[in-house]
Scaffold this active site. Structure first.
Site, PDB file in Angstrom:
ATOM      1  N   GLY A 249      69.988  68.045  49.542  1.00  0.00           N
ATOM      2  CA  GLY A 249      70.315  66.697  50.000  1.00  0.00           C
ATOM      3  C   GLY A 249      71.730  66.290  49.633  1.00  0.00           C
ATOM      4  O   GLY A 249      72.495  65.825  50.473  1.00  0.00           O
ATOM      5  N   ALA A 250      72.073  66.468  48.366  1.00  0.00           N
ATOM      6  CA  ALA A 250      73.392  66.063  47.898  1.00  0.00           C
ATOM      7  C   ALA A 250      73.611  66.603  46.495  1.00  0.00           C
ATOM      8  O   ALA A 250      72.684  67.117  45.874  1.00  0.00           O
ATOM      9  CB  ALA A 250      73.512  64.542  47.879  1.00  0.00           C
TER      10      ALA A 250
ATOM     11  N   HIS B  73      73.231  60.018  38.486  1.00  0.00           N
ATOM     12  CA  HIS B  73      73.474  61.247  37.715  1.00  0.00           C
ATOM     13  C   HIS B  73      74.751  61.147  36.885  1.00  0.00           C
ATOM     14  O   HIS B  73      74.930  61.916  35.938  1.00  0.00           O
ATOM     15  CB  HIS B  73      73.632  62.446  38.667  1.00  0.00           C
ATOM     16  CG  HIS B  73      72.366  63.201  38.947  1.00  0.00           C
ATOM     17  ND1 HIS B  73      71.478  63.558  37.964  1.00  0.00           N
ATOM     18  CD2 HIS B  73      71.868  63.715  40.104  1.00  0.00           C
ATOM     19  CE1 HIS B  73      70.483  64.257  38.513  1.00  0.00           C
ATOM     20  NE2 HIS B  73      70.695  64.358  39.810  1.00  0.00           N
TER      21      HIS B  73
ATOM     22  N   GLU C 223      76.024  73.975  41.542  1.00  0.00           N
ATOM     23  CA  GLU C 223      74.715  73.998  40.908  1.00  0.00           C
ATOM     24  C   GLU C 223      73.815  74.953  41.695  1.00  0.00           C
ATOM     25  O   GLU C 223      73.825  74.895  42.922  1.00  0.00           O
ATOM     26  CB  GLU C 223      74.071  72.612  40.890  1.00  0.00           C
ATOM     27  CG  GLU C 223      72.802  72.595  40.027  1.00  0.00           C
ATOM     28  CD  GLU C 223      72.176  71.210  39.885  1.00  0.00           C
ATOM     29  OE1 GLU C 223      72.685  70.249  40.504  1.00  0.00           O
ATOM     30  OE2 GLU C 223      71.197  71.094  39.158  1.00  0.00           O
TER      31      GLU C 223
ATOM     32  N   GLU D  10      66.829  65.597  36.302  1.00  0.00           N
ATOM     33  CA  GLU D  10      66.256  65.299  37.617  1.00  0.00           C
ATOM     34  C   GLU D  10      65.080  64.327  37.545  1.00  0.00           C
ATOM     35  O   GLU D  10      65.003  63.381  38.324  1.00  0.00           O
ATOM     36  CB  GLU D  10      65.869  66.590  38.347  1.00  0.00           C
ATOM     37  CG  GLU D  10      67.060  67.496  38.687  1.00  0.00           C
ATOM     38  CD  GLU D  10      68.159  66.815  39.502  1.00  0.00           C
ATOM     39  OE1 GLU D  10      67.924  65.724  40.055  1.00  0.00           O
ATOM     40  OE2 GLU D  10      69.272  67.388  39.570  1.00  0.00           O
TER      41      GLU D  10
ATOM     42  N   HIS E  17      70.652  58.097  43.781  1.00  0.00           N
ATOM     43  CA  HIS E  17      70.285  59.234  42.922  1.00  0.00           C
ATOM     44  C   HIS E  17      71.539  59.949  42.399  1.00  0.00           C
ATOM     45  O   HIS E  17      71.690  60.153  41.192  1.00  0.00           O
ATOM     46  CB  HIS E  17      69.393  60.186  43.713  1.00  0.00           C
ATOM     47  CG  HIS E  17      68.971  61.399  42.963  1.00  0.00           C
ATOM     48  ND1 HIS E  17      67.768  61.482  42.296  1.00  0.00           N
ATOM     49  CD2 HIS E  17      69.588  62.585  42.745  1.00  0.00           C
ATOM     50  CE1 HIS E  17      67.672  62.655  41.714  1.00  0.00           C
ATOM     51  NE2 HIS E  17      68.765  63.360  41.976  1.00  0.00           N
ATOM     52  N   GLU E  18      72.422  60.300  43.308  1.00  0.00           N
ATOM     53  CA  GLU E  18      73.618  61.051  42.881  1.00  0.00           C
ATOM     54  C   GLU E  18      74.509  60.175  42.008  1.00  0.00           C
ATOM     55  O   GLU E  18      75.078  60.643  41.019  1.00  0.00           O
ATOM     56  CB  GLU E  18      74.400  61.577  44.077  1.00  0.00           C
ATOM     57  CG  GLU E  18      73.602  62.422  45.068  1.00  0.00           C
ATOM     58  CD  GLU E  18      72.766  63.515  44.450  1.00  0.00           C
ATOM     59  OE1 GLU E  18      73.142  64.049  43.381  1.00  0.00           O
ATOM     60  OE2 GLU E  18      71.699  63.844  45.026  1.00  0.00           O
TER      61      GLU E  18
ATOM     62  N   GLU F  87      75.776  65.937  42.660  1.00  0.00           N
ATOM     63  CA  GLU F  87      76.386  64.893  41.824  1.00  0.00           C
ATOM     64  C   GLU F  87      77.676  65.299  41.123  1.00  0.00           C
ATOM     65  O   GLU F  87      78.005  64.718  40.076  1.00  0.00           O
ATOM     66  CB  GLU F  87      75.352  64.453  40.782  1.00  0.00           C
ATOM     67  CG  GLU F  87      75.035  65.503  39.693  1.00  0.00           C
ATOM     68  CD  GLU F  87      73.808  66.362  39.964  1.00  0.00           C
ATOM     69  OE1 GLU F  87      73.440  66.523  41.145  1.00  0.00           O
ATOM     70  OE2 GLU F  87      73.233  66.895  38.995  1.00  0.00           O
TER      71      GLU F  87
HETATM   72  N1  TRP Z   1      71.481  68.321  41.620  1.00  0.00           N
HETATM   73  C1  TRP Z   1      71.205  68.040  43.002  1.00  0.00           C
HETATM   74  C2  TRP Z   1      70.411  66.757  43.004  1.00  0.00           C
HETATM   75  O1  TRP Z   1      69.295  66.687  42.684  1.00  0.00           O
HETATM   76  C3  TRP Z   1      70.421  69.111  43.678  1.00  0.00           C
HETATM   77  C4  TRP Z   1      71.216  70.178  44.356  1.00  0.00           C
HETATM   78  C5  TRP Z   1      72.146  70.012  45.285  1.00  0.00           C
HETATM   79  C6  TRP Z   1      71.042  71.579  44.261  1.00  0.00           C
HETATM   80  N2  TRP Z   1      72.573  71.218  45.760  1.00  0.00           N
HETATM   81  C7  TRP Z   1      71.916  72.180  45.142  1.00  0.00           C
HETATM   82  C8  TRP Z   1      70.235  72.379  43.522  1.00  0.00           C
HETATM   83  C9  TRP Z   1      71.988  73.557  45.323  1.00  0.00           C
HETATM   84  C10 TRP Z   1      70.309  73.750  43.680  1.00  0.00           C
HETATM   85  C11 TRP Z   1      71.180  74.348  44.564  1.00  0.00           C
HETATM   86  O2  TRP Z   1      70.912  65.733  43.221  1.00  0.00           O
HETATM   87 ZN    ZN Z   2      69.315  65.118  41.187  1.00  0.00          ZN
END
Ligand code: TRP
Ligand code: ZN
Length: 877
Positions: free
Chosen positions: A267-268, A307, A127, A326, A303-304, A270
């Site tokens: 942070g993480a 998703h 992502e 989000e 959160h993850e 999904e």
């Molecule tokens: N989709 C992820 C979240 O909100 C966000 C995310 C993780 C992200 N790594 C990324 C967005 C790298 C952009 C680029 O849980």
């Molecule tokens: Zn998210």
């Protein structure tokens, strides 16, 4: 300076993909220097697209080794490479099997997007647009495919090899290699692809879903970290049970894998069945993690996991719809955390966070709607507006239609859109259809940027026993949106009598009075509400629970004091105390600017004493109430901020309160001394927060020895770090001793060492800039590691406004130097760090000029990434 102007992508230009990809078969031969990726894509023309649209495959930095169509090698003449790395295939058939083989170099990938190595292991981050750095593909979320992934590698290098979905066989390969196959039965967009391989160990558990499916849960970490995964695993199981109970949503694969990595941009992530996490949001032990870290883990794991339905099963049609997944998923994780602990305290923290980050964004050069209209680099739009304000807008709908209708709306949203890539309209229309409430007007919240300002005026007629409340709203202009329209604002409210008791309310035309909180909808620039049979002049309590992301302005101080004591709504009690303090502090800032002596409002000391006296009932709430409004919050209330004056005032007040309330603070501090083992339940966390809030006041009043004693005796990171951060503001020998001891003890633990960097970067000392420059050159500093870069550069620029805005401009110069150095390594993190320089309009002319000079210097850098270009150029506009 860039010579090519980066392209702006517009929401209004959306067109469906020319080709769909039903299945993807990947064979990945892992090698740090030269990984080969063979992709077989079953393509067919999209009936919904123009019949002659070209077959364009995104690509970024790929070396193409071979391309075949239906088995036949594609001649070079049919392959057209775009300047951005994409590949267009001339004369495509209506359907066919496209096979490509590419070579990539994961060990050279410092952007941490696509396939990269960290500590010798392989990880992916796709992502938003990372999959195109792995293979040629229509890398957009509205192309959903079923994936089969076979990973091949040396056994010694990669004993563990993971991808999405369920495992589907493994075997020996040539030499010392082996292979593992993964099949994901659910169609998904490419941004949810993941691959993790290397020397990893797992912590295992299991979960039985409500329909009886057994799910294998695994957290994959580097050897030695196994004993720090317990909290993450607990949080995962609680999340899974909560989503079943509250939303009826069950997990849909046989395995759920989480891999933790210390080099990670956010942070993480999904990814379907294989979440990849920053180690910061997985690893925790009492000695090494603060209470805030424990709560962060719970929230991010939830959160993850959430998703899986809001994001993965139902995904976004295009990146403008990002808040569809989000905002909704943040709302869900907020509700989960509220259910796990104290709802009121959770709400206070979330609002504090929204105001600290999103309100300033909405008032700055990057202000954008929750659903943006255009972007240059989508990475720049993973913002507090899309996430936190997006969650507030979902909450508005929840408040407007009520929890039961909201649940029906969620059911309908998923039933209608499962396995599809959809838009925010699809979400809102499901809520509308399930509730029968017309929500078309609510779309304004997604399309209009800026924070509405709300004022209230009441008139009481004792003869008629009538109270008329007039509410007004107005939104300041934002870049590209000079004119603002009124939005529908649900205002949760009640009326208090002169004795502080809640008065039942009856609006004109209603048959019966309502005993507690009601919701008024302000859906015009101005609207009046008439309450009948009001026996005495009421005190209105407005915006209970922070029912809308607005600025409520102009509440007089005497009313704030009254509400802070009497309101039945804990949020308004907290908020009124904060607003009262903010109003006093802003007046003191003005006095400071005029060179006048700083006085002291005894009501502040009184409030602290009262809070301490009542703190036993809810220590966590008391801790929130004790903390004075932050420097950023105050700056955001000023037309032109004065970070140094704000800092001086806040410091003065903390010391003054610490002196005047010393006895009560010390008594509470002593009474809360911890005994027994470290526990992370809400009450224990609240007690530590309250105790450390007391310590902060006492230290501000000069009790450095008490902080040092706590630091020396601490058995958990919360108490240790609270004391260390207070010591770091001082100049005595205790400071250097404590910092050296902390470094010596934790030098082997990256996550704790990040805290050591941050604390020094945020210290309230005159020489901080020199220290920050020295830390930048410290052997433990590593610009390539995003956590470390943020811990020093981000902490200084965002967490130390008084020193960052030093009149010399040295703070700005340091930030620009760091951004310029980081941009070629990791453009995404560099672009994020530019933010604070963009706030120049809210600073004095002299500071603004220095900030602009640094922005210009960033912009003049050759080969700047398009993300950093977008941030710096928009900031200068
Ligand atoms: N989709 C992820 C979240 O909100 C966000 C995310 C993780 C992200 N790594 C990324 C967005 C790298 C952009 C680029 O849980
Ligand atoms: Zn998210």
């Amino acid at each position: 300076m860039r010579t090519d102007m980066p392209v702006t992508i517009r929401r209004s230009d959306y067109a469906p993909p020319a080709f769909l990809v039903d299945t993807v078969d990947l064979d990945v031969h892992l090698d740090p220097a030269a990984t080969e990726v063979r992709a077989r894509l079953a393509l067919r023309r999209n009936p919904a697209a123009a019949p002659d649209a070209p077959l364009l495959l995104d690509g970024d930095g790929l070396t193409l080794l071979e391309a075949r169509l239906d088995g036949a090698v594609l001649a070079a003449g049919r392959l057209q490479f775009g300047p951005d790395g994409s590949l267009t295939i001339a004369d495509p058939p209506a359907a066919g099997l496209l096979e490509t083989t590419v070579r990539i170099a994961p060990e050279k990938n410092t952007a941490l997007s696509g396939l990269y190595t960290s500590g010798g292991n392989f990880y992916t981050q796709c992502e938003a647009e990372g999959f195109r750095r792995i293979t040629f593909f229509p890398d957009r979320p509205d192309v959903m495919s079923r994936y089969t992934v076979t990973i091949h590698a040396d056994r010694g290098l990669c004993p563990v090899m993971l991808s999405n979905g369920n495992p589907d066989g493994s075997g020996h390969g040539e030499g010392n290699t082996h292979w593992v196959r993964w099949v994901d039965p659910h169609p998904k967009p490419s941004y949810l692809f993941a691959l993790v391989a290397g020397e990893l160990v797992n912590v295992h558990d299991q979960f039985v879903t409500k329909s009886g499916r057994l799910v294998s849960l695994n957290i994959w970490v580097r050897r030695g970290d196994e004993d720090r995964c317990g909290h993450a695993m607990d949080s995962l199981k609680r999340s899974m049970a909560w989503d079943e109970e509250v939303f009826g949503l069950e997990y849909d694969l046989d395995v759920f894998n989480i891999a933790a990595v210390s080099d990670f941009n956010m942070g993480a992530m999904e990814n379907k069945g294989l979440n990849v996490f920053n180690t910061k949001y997985v690893l925790a032990s009492p000695e090494s993690a603060t209470d805030g870290d424990w709560q962060g883990i719970e929230t991010v794991i939830a959160h993850e996991y959430f998703h899986n339905w809001t994001g993965n099963r139902v995904t976004c049609r295009d990146w403008f719809q990002l808040s569809l997944k989000e905002g909704l998923t943040v709302f869900r994780d907020q509700e989960f955390s509220a259910d796990m602990g104290s709802r009121a305290v959770k709400r206070i923290r979330d609002v504090r966070g929204l105001r600290a980050a999103q309100f300033p964004e909405d008032a700055g050069p990057m202000a954008h709607p929750v659903r943006p209209d255009s972007y240059i680099e989508i990475d720049n739009f993973y913002t507090p507006t899309v996430y936190q304000k997006g969650a507030e807008v979902v909450r508005l709908i929840h408040t407007r239609i009520g929890p039961a209708a909201f649940r029906r709306g969620m059911d309908l949203y998923i039933a209608r859109n499962d396995n599809q890539a959809v838009t925010i309209e699809d979400f809102v229309s499901a809520m509308q259809d399930a509730s029968g409430v017309d929500l078309s007007f609510f779309m304004g919240w997604y399309d209009q940027a800026g924070t509405p300002e709300v004022t209230a005026e009441g008139r009481y007629d004792p003869e008629a026993r009538r109270y008329v409340l007039t509410l007004r709203q107005q939104t300041p202009p934002t870049p590209g949106q000079p004119e603002k329209k009124p939005l529908p604002i649900p205002l949760a409210m009640g009326l208090l009598g002169p004795d502080g008791a809640e008065m039942p309310t009856r609006l004109a035309g209603e048959n019966a009075a309502q005993a507690d909180t009601r919701i008024l909808i302000l859906d015009n620039a101005e609207k009046s509400f008439t309450f009948e049979e009001v026996p005495a002049p009421p005190v209105p309590s407005l915006l209970r629970g922070f029912s809308a992301p607005v600025r409520l302005k102009g509440v007089p101080r005497d009313r704030l004091r009254f509400l802070a004591v009497h309101d039945t709504d804990p949020f308004v009690r907290w908020e009124s105390g904060q607003q009262y303090a903010a109003s006093v502090m802003l007046e003191m800032v003005a006095a400071q600017q005029r060179g006048e002596a700083l006085g002291f409002d005894p009501a502040l000391a009184e409030a602290v004493t009262n809070t301490l006296a009542a703190s036993e009932a809810d220590p966590a709430f008391a801790a929130e109430a004790l903390v004075l409004p932050g420097e950023g919050f105050l700056a955001d209330q000023m037309e032109i901020a004065d970070p140094v004056a704000i800092h001086v005032v806040r410091r003065h007040l903390r010391a003054e309160i610490g002196r005047r309330c010393a006895a009560a603070l010390r008594a509470t501090y002593d009474a809360l001394a911890e005994s027994g083992p470290y526990r992370i339940d809400g009450r224990s966390i609240g007690r530590r927060a309250l105790r450390n809030a007391c310590l902060a006041y006492l230290a501000a009043a000069g009790e450095t020895a008490l902080a040092k004693a706590q630091f020396d005796a601490a058995t958990n990171m919360t108490d240790s770090l609270a004391a260390l951060s207070l010591l770091s503001d001082t100049t005595g020998p205790e400071r250097e001793q404590a910092l050296a001891a902390f470094h010596a003890r934790w030098r082997g633990d990256d996550l704790v060492l990040d805290k050591w960097f941050s604390i020094q970067a945020m210290a309230a000392r005159d020489d901080v800039i020199d220290q920050v420059r020295a830390l930048y050159a410290h052997p433990d500093f590593d610009l390539k590691n995003p956590n470390r870069a943020r811990s020093l550069i981000g902490a200084f620029a965002s967490g130390n406004p008084a020193r960052f805005h030093d009149a010399s401009g040295e703070g700005y110069r340091f930030l620009a130097d760091a951004v310029i150095a980081l941009d070629p390594i990791n453009g995404s993190i560099a672009a994020r760090l530019v933010g604070p320089l963009g706030q120049w309009r809210r600073q004095s002319a002299a500071r603004g000029a220095l900030m602009r000079r640094e922005l210009q210097r960033v912009l003049d850098t050759p080969a700047l990434s398009k993300g950093t270009f977008e941030k710096a150029s928009k900031a200068l506009l």
